[in-house]
Motif scaffolding. Structure first.
Motif, mmCIF file in Angstrom:
data_model
loop_
_atom_site.group_PDB
_atom_site.id
_atom_site.type_symbol
_atom_site.label_atom_id
_atom_site.label_comp_id
_atom_site.label_asym_id
_atom_site.label_seq_id
_atom_site.Cartn_x
_atom_site.Cartn_y
_atom_site.Cartn_z
ATOM 1 N N LYS A 110 28.113 32.658 71.060
ATOM 2 C CA LYS A 110 27.990 32.240 69.660
ATOM 3 C C LYS A 110 28.451 30.795 69.461
ATOM 4 O O LYS A 110 27.878 30.047 68.659
ATOM 5 C CB LYS A 110 28.785 33.184 68.764
ATOM 6 C CG LYS A 110 28.148 34.555 68.614
ATOM 7 C CD LYS A 110 29.023 35.485 67.788
ATOM 8 C CE LYS A 110 28.382 36.872 67.680
ATOM 9 N NZ LYS A 110 29.255 37.817 66.934
ATOM 10 N N GLU A 111 29.483 30.409 70.191
ATOM 11 C CA GLU A 111 29.988 29.033 70.080
ATOM 12 C C GLU A 111 29.000 28.034 70.673
ATOM 13 O O GLU A 111 28.756 26.971 70.102
ATOM 14 C CB GLU A 111 31.338 28.924 70.787
ATOM 15 C CG GLU A 111 31.960 27.538 70.679
ATOM 16 C CD GLU A 111 33.331 27.468 71.327
ATOM 17 O OE1 GLU A 111 33.850 26.341 71.473
ATOM 18 O OE2 GLU A 111 33.894 28.517 71.693
ATOM 19 N N LYS A 112 28.416 28.397 71.801
ATOM 20 C CA LYS A 112 27.509 27.486 72.506
ATOM 21 C C LYS A 112 26.103 27.504 71.928
ATOM 22 O O LYS A 112 25.406 26.480 71.921
ATOM 23 C CB LYS A 112 27.472 27.863 73.985
ATOM 24 C CG LYS A 112 26.835 26.817 74.885
ATOM 25 C CD LYS A 112 27.051 27.144 76.359
ATOM 26 C CE LYS A 112 26.470 26.059 77.246
ATOM 27 N NZ LYS A 112 26.676 26.347 78.687
ATOM 28 N N TYR A 113 25.686 28.683 71.425
ATOM 29 C CA TYR A 113 24.324 28.838 70.877
ATOM 30 C C TYR A 113 24.430 29.483 69.485
ATOM 31 O O TYR A 113 24.298 30.698 69.334
ATOM 32 C CB TYR A 113 23.482 29.722 71.794
ATOM 33 C CG TYR A 113 23.336 29.184 73.200
ATOM 34 C CD1 TYR A 113 22.368 28.231 73.506
ATOM 35 C CD2 TYR A 113 24.168 29.643 74.229
ATOM 36 C CE1 TYR A 113 22.233 27.737 74.803
ATOM 37 C CE2 TYR A 113 24.041 29.152 75.519
ATOM 38 C CZ TYR A 113 23.080 28.197 75.801
ATOM 39 O OH TYR A 113 22.953 27.720 77.076
ATOM 40 N N PRO A 114 24.688 28.676 68.443
ATOM 41 C CA PRO A 114 24.890 29.204 67.084
ATOM 42 C C PRO A 114 23.742 30.067 66.566
ATOM 43 O O PRO A 114 23.953 30.902 65.677
ATOM 44 C CB PRO A 114 25.044 27.932 66.247
ATOM 45 C CG PRO A 114 25.530 26.905 67.210
ATOM 46 C CD PRO A 114 24.852 27.222 68.504
ATOM 47 N N LYS A 146 23.074 34.925 63.931
ATOM 48 C CA LYS A 146 22.234 35.712 63.039
ATOM 49 C C LYS A 146 20.985 36.270 63.711
ATOM 50 O O LYS A 146 20.204 36.970 63.084
ATOM 51 C CB LYS A 146 21.814 34.869 61.829
ATOM 52 C CG LYS A 146 22.978 34.489 60.919
ATOM 53 C CD LYS A 146 22.503 33.762 59.680
ATOM 54 C CE LYS A 146 23.656 33.454 58.746
ATOM 55 N NZ LYS A 146 23.207 32.754 57.512
ATOM 56 N N LYS A 147 20.810 35.956 64.979
ATOM 57 C CA LYS A 147 19.615 36.402 65.683
ATOM 58 C C LYS A 147 20.004 37.106 66.972
ATOM 59 O O LYS A 147 20.948 36.699 67.648
ATOM 60 C CB LYS A 147 18.715 35.195 65.994
ATOM 61 C CG LYS A 147 17.282 35.561 66.327
ATOM 62 C CD LYS A 147 16.385 34.329 66.292
ATOM 63 C CE LYS A 147 14.933 34.721 66.485
ATOM 64 N NZ LYS A 147 14.032 33.553 66.424
ATOM 65 N N SER A 148 19.283 38.157 67.325
ATOM 66 C CA SER A 148 19.569 38.914 68.540
ATOM 67 C C SER A 148 19.517 38.013 69.764
ATOM 68 O O SER A 148 18.636 37.145 69.884
ATOM 69 C CB SER A 148 18.549 40.052 68.703
ATOM 70 O OG SER A 148 18.620 40.598 70.005
ATOM 71 N N ILE A 149 20.454 38.220 70.665
ATOM 72 C CA ILE A 149 20.465 37.459 71.917
ATOM 73 C C ILE A 149 19.142 37.630 72.657
ATOM 74 O O ILE A 149 18.587 36.683 73.211
ATOM 75 C CB ILE A 149 21.637 37.928 72.804
ATOM 76 C CG1 ILE A 149 22.972 37.497 72.196
ATOM 77 C CG2 ILE A 149 21.507 37.394 74.227
ATOM 78 C CD1 ILE A 149 24.171 38.092 72.887
#
Length: 214
Positions: free
Chosen positions: A96-100, A104-107
């Motif tokens: 979440k920190e690296k890819y904001p 709100k979106k599924s990995i």
């Protein structure tokens, strides 16, 4: 066809809170206990075939089930976990920190460069379902796979190519069992149950007892 979808036991990656994707991790101590219980549970399933992801956590789960049911296990790379590229080996907080975008979106459907695309996953599901129907329409088959892929395969079976447009509501716990059935060569299945984990009740009771829970 009866199709049992079984998730592997807890892995070291699960224990460490890492997003594993296609990285290979062995079972944890708890995972090994879970596998003993699911294998005993499967004894009454009367399986004809067992397919497993080729990743260790799934294959070791499937091997134990095969021993109990006296069935050989065939590895199948089409049912391994979703490939998540740069996200693999990170915790959810690190992702979440690296890819904001993943807040709100599924990995799985984030579209981050280097991860398996929705189109590739759709094609994998199509091939898996097609081969199962061609080879095993009147048999009982177990697939030992992973939480992400099982949830996607379920969505594909239920809504088809547009699976990624819908919320995936399925909880797929370690060694959980999901059962679908295609009766009399029908095109569409019945979903008998999802995420069945009753076989773990004795283990959970043991864990509570060790923690001194009254």
């Amino acid at each position: 066809m009866k199709l049992y979808l079984i998730r592997h036991g807890e892995s070291m990656g699960n224990l460490q809170g890492k997003i594993q994707g296609a990285m290979d991790f062995p079972l944890s101590e708890l995972g090994t206990k879970q596998v003993d219980l699911i294998s005993a549970y499967c004894k009454e399933m009367k399986l004809d075939y067992i397919y497993s992801s080729d990743l260790t956590r799934a294959y070791d789960t499937a091997k134990k089930i095969g021993e109990t049911t006296k069935r050989s296990v065939q590895t199948w790379d089409k049912i391994r976990e979703v490939y998540l590229g740069p996200l693999q080996g990170l915790t959810r907080d690190e992702i979440k920190e690296k890819y904001p975008i993943t807040v709100k979106k599924s990995i799985i459907t984030s579209g981050i460069e280097g991860t398996e695309t929705k189109e590739e996953l759709t094609e994998r599901c199509r091939l898996v379902l097609q081969e199962l129907k061609q080879e095993h329409m009147n048999e009982s088959v177990a697939i030992v796979s992973h939480g992400g892929f099982i949830s996607i395969l379920l969505m594909y079976i239920l809504v088809g190519d547009k699976w990624s447009d819908f919320h995936r509501p399925f909880v797929i716990g370690n060694t959980s069992v999901t059962l679908l059935e295609w009766p009399n060569d029908a095109d569409l299945p019945y979903l008998h149950y999802t995420n069945r984990t009753a076989h773990l009740d004795s283990l959970e009771a043991e864990q509570h007892a060790k923690k001194g829970v009254l």
